[in-house]
Scaffold this motif. Structure first.
Motif, PDB file in Angstrom:
ATOM      1  N   SER A 185      -2.005  -2.402   0.963  1.00 42.16           N
ATOM      2  CA  SER A 185      -0.839  -2.154   0.307  1.00 42.16           C
ATOM      3  C   SER A 185       0.304  -2.973   0.560  1.00 42.16           C
ATOM      4  O   SER A 185       1.433  -3.200  -0.466  1.00 42.16           O
ATOM      5  CB  SER A 185      -0.383  -0.690   0.666  1.00 42.16           C
ATOM      6  OG  SER A 185       0.171  -0.683   1.958  1.00 42.16           O
TER       7      SER A 185
ATOM      8  N   ALA B 233       2.940  -2.383   2.388  1.00 42.89           N
ATOM      9  CA  ALA B 233       4.045  -1.687   2.462  1.00 42.89           C
ATOM     10  C   ALA B 233       4.624  -1.588   3.948  1.00 42.89           C
ATOM     11  O   ALA B 233       3.707  -1.093   4.609  1.00 42.89           O
ATOM     12  CB  ALA B 233       3.958  -0.405   1.799  1.00 42.89           C
TER      13      ALA B 233
ATOM     14  N   SER C  46       3.498   1.469   5.529  1.00 42.09           N
ATOM     15  CA  SER C  46       2.105   1.857   6.232  1.00 42.09           C
ATOM     16  C   SER C  46       1.909   1.371   7.406  1.00 42.09           C
ATOM     17  O   SER C  46       0.669   1.708   8.131  1.00 42.09           O
ATOM     18  CB  SER C  46       1.016   0.653   5.278  1.00 42.09           C
ATOM     19  OG  SER C  46       1.284  -0.721   5.567  1.00 42.09           O
TER      20      SER C  46
ATOM     21  N   TRP D  65       3.032   5.447   2.042  1.00 40.98           N
ATOM     22  CA  TRP D  65       3.164   4.292   1.359  1.00 40.98           C
ATOM     23  C   TRP D  65       1.966   4.347   0.177  1.00 40.98           C
ATOM     24  O   TRP D  65       1.867   3.394  -0.815  1.00 40.98           O
ATOM     25  CB  TRP D  65       2.201   3.325   2.337  1.00 40.98           C
ATOM     26  CG  TRP D  65       1.119   3.880   2.944  1.00 40.98           C
ATOM     27  CD1 TRP D  65       0.796   4.575   4.143  1.00 40.98           C
ATOM     28  CD2 TRP D  65      -0.242   3.990   2.369  1.00 40.98           C
ATOM     29  NE1 TRP D  65      -0.212   5.217   4.461  1.00 40.98           N
ATOM     30  CE2 TRP D  65      -1.059   4.515   3.351  1.00 40.98           C
ATOM     31  CE3 TRP D  65      -0.938   3.225   1.287  1.00 40.98           C
ATOM     32  CZ2 TRP D  65      -2.467   4.796   3.072  1.00 40.98           C
ATOM     33  CZ3 TRP D  65      -2.303   3.430   1.127  1.00 40.98           C
ATOM     34  CH2 TRP D  65      -3.247   4.155   1.867  1.00 40.98           C
TER      35      TRP D  65
ATOM     36  N   TYR E  17       1.935   2.671  -3.623  1.00 34.55           N
ATOM     37  CA  TYR E  17       0.946   1.179  -3.852  1.00 34.55           C
ATOM     38  C   TYR E  17       0.166   1.505  -4.915  1.00 34.55           C
ATOM     39  O   TYR E  17      -0.012   0.713  -5.866  1.00 34.55           O
ATOM     40  CB  TYR E  17       0.172   1.438  -2.597  1.00 34.55           C
ATOM     41  CG  TYR E  17      -0.898   0.520  -2.692  1.00 34.55           C
ATOM     42  CD1 TYR E  17      -1.012  -0.717  -3.069  1.00 34.55           C
ATOM     43  CD2 TYR E  17      -2.273   0.915  -2.210  1.00 34.55           C
ATOM     44  CE1 TYR E  17      -1.934  -1.808  -3.046  1.00 34.55           C
ATOM     45  CE2 TYR E  17      -3.462   0.117  -2.040  1.00 34.55           C
ATOM     46  CZ  TYR E  17      -3.169  -1.144  -2.431  1.00 34.55           C
ATOM     47  OH  TYR E  17      -4.268  -2.047  -2.468  1.00 34.55           O
ATOM     48  N   TRP E  18      -0.434   2.955  -5.286  1.00 34.66           N
ATOM     49  CA  TRP E  18      -1.083   3.146  -6.512  1.00 34.66           C
ATOM     50  C   TRP E  18      -0.454   2.863  -7.636  1.00 34.66           C
ATOM     51  O   TRP E  18      -0.806   2.187  -8.820  1.00 34.66           O
ATOM     52  CB  TRP E  18      -1.672   4.516  -6.517  1.00 34.66           C
ATOM     53  CG  TRP E  18      -2.378   4.978  -5.498  1.00 34.66           C
ATOM     54  CD1 TRP E  18      -3.217   4.054  -4.524  1.00 34.66           C
ATOM     55  CD2 TRP E  18      -2.564   6.194  -4.652  1.00 34.66           C
ATOM     56  NE1 TRP E  18      -3.646   4.868  -3.736  1.00 34.66           N
ATOM     57  CE2 TRP E  18      -3.261   6.153  -3.631  1.00 34.66           C
ATOM     58  CE3 TRP E  18      -1.815   7.569  -5.200  1.00 34.66           C
ATOM     59  CZ2 TRP E  18      -3.676   7.381  -2.960  1.00 34.66           C
ATOM     60  CZ3 TRP E  18      -2.058   8.459  -4.416  1.00 34.66           C
ATOM     61  CH2 TRP E  18      -3.063   8.485  -3.354  1.00 34.66           C
TER      62      TRP E  18
ATOM     63  N   LYS F 113       2.131   0.780  -8.126  1.00 35.44           N
ATOM     64  CA  LYS F 113       2.396  -0.764  -8.220  1.00 35.44           C
ATOM     65  C   LYS F 113       1.194  -1.468  -8.672  1.00 35.44           C
ATOM     66  O   LYS F 113       1.258  -2.409  -9.362  1.00 35.44           O
ATOM     67  CB  LYS F 113       2.791  -1.282  -6.887  1.00 35.44           C
ATOM     68  CG  LYS F 113       4.168  -0.936  -6.644  1.00 35.44           C
ATOM     69  CD  LYS F 113       4.602  -1.439  -5.226  1.00 35.44           C
ATOM     70  CE  LYS F 113       5.928  -1.010  -4.679  1.00 35.44           C
ATOM     71  NZ  LYS F 113       6.388  -1.467  -3.242  1.00 35.44           N
TER      72      LYS F 113
ATOM     73  N   ALA G 205       0.924  -6.871  -6.579  1.00 40.38           N
ATOM     74  CA  ALA G 205       0.924  -5.476  -6.232  1.00 40.38           C
ATOM     75  C   ALA G 205       0.452  -5.568  -4.633  1.00 40.38           C
ATOM     76  O   ALA G 205      -0.648  -5.861  -4.576  1.00 40.38           O
ATOM     77  CB  ALA G 205       0.371  -4.345  -6.965  1.00 40.38           C
ATOM     78  N   GLY G 206       1.139  -5.336  -3.765  1.00 39.12           N
ATOM     79  CA  GLY G 206       0.492  -5.302  -2.409  1.00 39.12           C
ATOM     80  C   GLY G 206       0.238  -6.735  -2.017  1.00 39.12           C
ATOM     81  O   GLY G 206       0.878  -7.625  -2.149  1.00 39.12           O
TER      82      GLY G 206
ATOM     83  N   CYS H 291      -7.554   0.463  -6.815  1.00 38.82           N
ATOM     84  CA  CYS H 291      -7.524   0.609  -5.348  1.00 38.82           C
ATOM     85  C   CYS H 291      -8.552   0.510  -4.521  1.00 38.82           C
ATOM     86  O   CYS H 291      -8.933  -0.278  -3.624  1.00 38.82           O
ATOM     87  CB  CYS H 291      -6.599   2.048  -5.016  1.00 38.82           C
ATOM     88  SG  CYS H 291      -6.224   2.333  -3.138  1.00 38.82           S
TER      89      CYS H 291
END
Length: 361
Positions: free
Chosen positions: A111, A113, A116, A198, A202-203, A205, A223-224, A285
């Protein structure tokens, strides 16, 4: 054909010394590139093994009853002997290692993030992620988590990481004998998401990135740690390792969802085109996590080959060595599997290693 040549070579080797060679290659897993195999399908062997394979074998050889002493049904006993039928050569041992909670580690890392980090720190400190889930859910101290609460924390981790909701939690719960009413299952899912801030962004994005890529051909959207690009025919995504994978012949359906050709499904006899699957954020993901985990496996296998450590088998996230020096091999195997490549900087890895004569779980 090359397959026929392989089969003839394998048959000859079997006749000479009862060894299976060349059975594992990187193939299959159209969306992720996960390792698969032809020939000996060890990844499809039942995971549950006989508690004492030598005793079961002795009973079989002597014609003794194996039911109910070793299982409820004859087929259950035989299935439990499939993995143990693979043995180390005389004077050698099998060293078996697999990554610990690899999916739960890779997903928050992928992710990218900042939020995270707290999840990754749990693994870096060697703490129990299932107990952390339970502590956050039931609002108790880490050391006060009960066995039953930890089991719920385990189901949360396994069910919720790939955007799973109540249905995923309930399905996974049945496997672990966790049976909760729907409103309680909803609480468990919501608690996991609060403890993993996070995850939902994340999903989202990921969904925004691949949707934007489809609507803007030949432009990259990130994304990530993953980047998507649509070339007007295929939807590509670049992994942190640099490997590029594909959702072939991607397009929008009438409802605005993205579908792609599912190359691993055999078309029906009267089908007019290849079967199609729908891309959604949970699947995206999961694909990224599984593919990155496979990249870690590939990297480790190359390292082990360079060190000539005698890899004889790999099954999903597990590597098996055959060696006359099991303690030294186990230490070297653990070091390789827990040292991330440069592209996976910051990913905390751990592995569980065991030594055995007969392969098993």
């Amino acid at each position: 054909s090359s397959v026929a040549k392989f089969e003839r070579a394998a048959a000859l080797a079997d006749e000479e010394d009862f060894r299976v060679r060349g059975a594992f290659v990187f193939a299959g897993g159209s969306a992720t590139g996960r390792a698969s195999s032809f020939g000996l399908q060890v990844h499809n062997f039942p995971r549950k093994c006989a508690a004492d394979p030598a005793l079961v074998r002795q009973a079989m050889v002597r014609g003794h009853q194996i039911v109910p002493q070793h299982g409820r049904r004859v087929t259950d006993v035989l299935k439990g002997m499939l993995r143990p039928a693979l043995m180390a050569a005389e004077g050698k041992h099998l060293v078996v290692a697999d990554w610990a909670a690899i999916e739960a580690r890779v997903t928050p890392w992928a992710s990218g993030a900042p939020s995270s980090k707290a999840k990754l720190d749990i693994f870096a400190k060697g703490e129990d992620v299932y107990k952390h889930n339970a502590a956050a859910t039931f609002r108790v101290g880490y050391d006060d988590v009960t066995k039953d609460q930890r089991q719920i924390g385990k189901v949360q981790e396994l069910a919720c990481g790939f955007a799973g909701g109540v249905g995923a939690f309930s399905s996974m719960g049945r496997i672990y004998n966790i049976l909760l009413p729907e409103h309680e299952s909803r609480k468990m899912v919501d608690a996991w998401r609060r403890a993993n801030p996070w995850a939902v962004p994340y999903w989202q994005k990921l969904e925004q990135a691949y949707m934007a890529a489809m609507r803007n051909p030949n432009r990259e959207f990130t994304a990530g740690r993953v980047t998507y690009l649509f070339d007007k025919q295929h939807l590509w995504y670049a992994l942190p390792s640099g490997r590029v994978l594909c959702y072939p012949f991607a397009r929008f359906d009438e409802e605005g969802n993205i579908t792609y050709a599912k190359a691993s499904w055999k078309p029906a006899a009267d089908a007019k085109e290849w079967p199609r699957a729908r891309l959604w954020k949970g699947l995206a993901c999961e694909n990224i996590t599984q593919a990155a985990a496979n990249d870690l496996l590939r990297y480790s296998l190359r390292r082990l080959e360079e060190e000539d450590l005698g890899v004889v088998l790999h099954v999903h996230d597990e590597i098996v060595l055959e060696t006359a020096h099991p303690e030294e091999a186990a230490a070297r195997l653990l070091k390789v599997m827990t040292t991330p490549p440069a592209w996976a900087d910051g990913l905390p890895l751990d592995a569980e290693v065991a030594t055995m004569q007969r392969y098993g779980k």
